[in-house]
Design a protein around this motif. Sequence first.
Motif, PDB file in Angstrom:
ATOM      1  N   THR A 160       0.825  -1.206   0.000  1.00  0.00           N
ATOM      2  CA  THR A 160       0.000   0.000   0.000  1.00  0.00           C
ATOM      3  C   THR A 160       0.864   1.262   0.000  1.00  0.00           C
ATOM      4  N   LEU A 161       1.972   1.233   0.703  1.00  0.00           N
ATOM      5  CA  LEU A 161       2.911   2.357   0.624  1.00  0.00           C
ATOM      6  C   LEU A 161       3.403   2.546  -0.810  1.00  0.00           C
TER       7      LEU A 161
ATOM      8  N   ILE B 212       0.623   4.282  -2.818  1.00  0.00           N
ATOM      9  CA  ILE B 212       0.575   5.720  -2.526  1.00  0.00           C
ATOM     10  C   ILE B 212       1.662   6.460  -3.304  1.00  0.00           C
TER      11      ILE B 212
ATOM     12  N   SER C 238      -3.615   7.900  -4.536  1.00  0.00           N
ATOM     13  CA  SER C 238      -2.793   7.975  -3.329  1.00  0.00           C
ATOM     14  C   SER C 238      -3.635   8.224  -2.089  1.00  0.00           C
ATOM     15  N   ALA C 239      -4.654   9.077  -2.221  1.00  0.00           N
ATOM     16  CA  ALA C 239      -5.524   9.370  -1.081  1.00  0.00           C
ATOM     17  C   ALA C 239      -6.270   8.119  -0.626  1.00  0.00           C
TER      18      ALA C 239
ATOM     19  N   VAL D 294      -3.979   5.926   1.329  1.00  0.00           N
ATOM     20  CA  VAL D 294      -3.791   6.352   2.720  1.00  0.00           C
ATOM     21  C   VAL D 294      -4.890   5.767   3.613  1.00  0.00           C
TER      22      VAL D 294
ATOM     23  N   LEU E  99      -4.141   2.167   4.171  1.00  0.00           N
ATOM     24  CA  LEU E  99      -2.996   2.038   5.072  1.00  0.00           C
ATOM     25  C   LEU E  99      -3.424   2.200   6.529  1.00  0.00           C
TER      26      LEU E  99
END
Length: 450
Positions: free
Chosen positions: A333-334, A337, A427-428, A431, A434
Amino acid sequence: MSSTLAATARNAAPANSRSRVILASLVGTTIEFYDFYVYATAAVLVFPHLFFPTGNETTALLASFAVFGAAMVARPLGAIFFGHLGDKRGRKITLVGALLTMGIATFLIGALPTYDSVGWLAPALLVLLRLAQGFALGGEWSGAALVATENAPPGKRAIFGTFPQLGAPLGFIIANGLFLTIAALLPSDDPSRPSTAFLNWGWRIPFLFSAVMVIVGLWVRLNLVESKAFEKTVETGKVQKVPLAAAFKLHWKELILGTFYMLATYVLFYLMTTFSLSYGRAGVAAPLPGLGFDYRTFVLMMIVGVVFFGIFTLASGPWADRWGRRKTLIWVTLGIILFGLLWVPILSLGTVGVMAWLILGFTLMGMTFGPMGALLPELFPANVRYTGSGISYNVSSILGAAVAPFIAVALWSYGAGSPFWVGVYLSAMGVLTLIALILGKETKDVDINS
């Protein structure tokens, strides 16, 4: 005495072989995703011309995507319906019903009259059948994931859980490969628009062909036997009268976490498969400018990317079994993003950059999608597992997939052709996923039969 006889009967009952488990979970989801991708491709290539002739290309595309997204609303309803059957009556009969529903709906889409023939009745029927597709897919995934994970050897649930996930890249390749072949046999003089023959009848072939695939899938699934996890639930009297109520009452935290676990996966999935096809084919001088590739070239590039999707879906299983589902997905997930923030720099590198963008996106897709086949079922006990995993998976489809293509087109327009804000949107959502993963717990050591 009766309990002893029951235990003896259970132990003597025929078990699903590993090859049968893999084939049943893989074949079914491949067919289901094939049907779904056939619609997704037609939503870009065909339906704006034949079912939504508004006179404005962007409006027609948005209308087509809106119908595409409508199916996501039906998916949680399918998860509730098929989940109820799966948790009360068994996985096998439920999977057969979901497959039949999807196959019939897809076949009938291929036989629909167009707007020129029956006016607004055409898009109305398209919406109805699209909802049926979503309803069926709402029950398909969780059942296939349960067949894989509940029959997996100890310590290999994530590996077995990747096989139903592998149906997504395989379905994409088959669906788009068939569309690509038909388009090549019915070429167009205008690379931005399918040929007249393709629009008249060629687009119907992939939809009608789904009948053949469904027959194969039914043959495989009818040879399954129930998992020991479900049989144990029946024998111990733990079958819930209303699995939906039990899931919300006793496992509401897991439902919320599971929904957000899937969010970034869904957004990435539909940006890379549906939005990218529109963006890649749009002319550089079009009202809504894009990359300017012709359909054939860009789909071939996408298929190369999807190969990486398949490879890393399988690779993610051993990683998730070794390091844990949560740790694996936090790192992936990082990466998602970061990938969203790098869209513009990557795409500015020309054709090489576009190919790298597709490979990176689909690689991350495989790495995040693969572990979900084990993670979501492991969140719930056997008596609500079909319902719980299905609701989490499919409610996430509304928050992610239903709106992703629509939001992406709006952000694409807002950015005057730049994909910058589309990447920021990805990316949002990453987050949010995450945060859910950080709040959640590891599941790789849970007892799948409890």
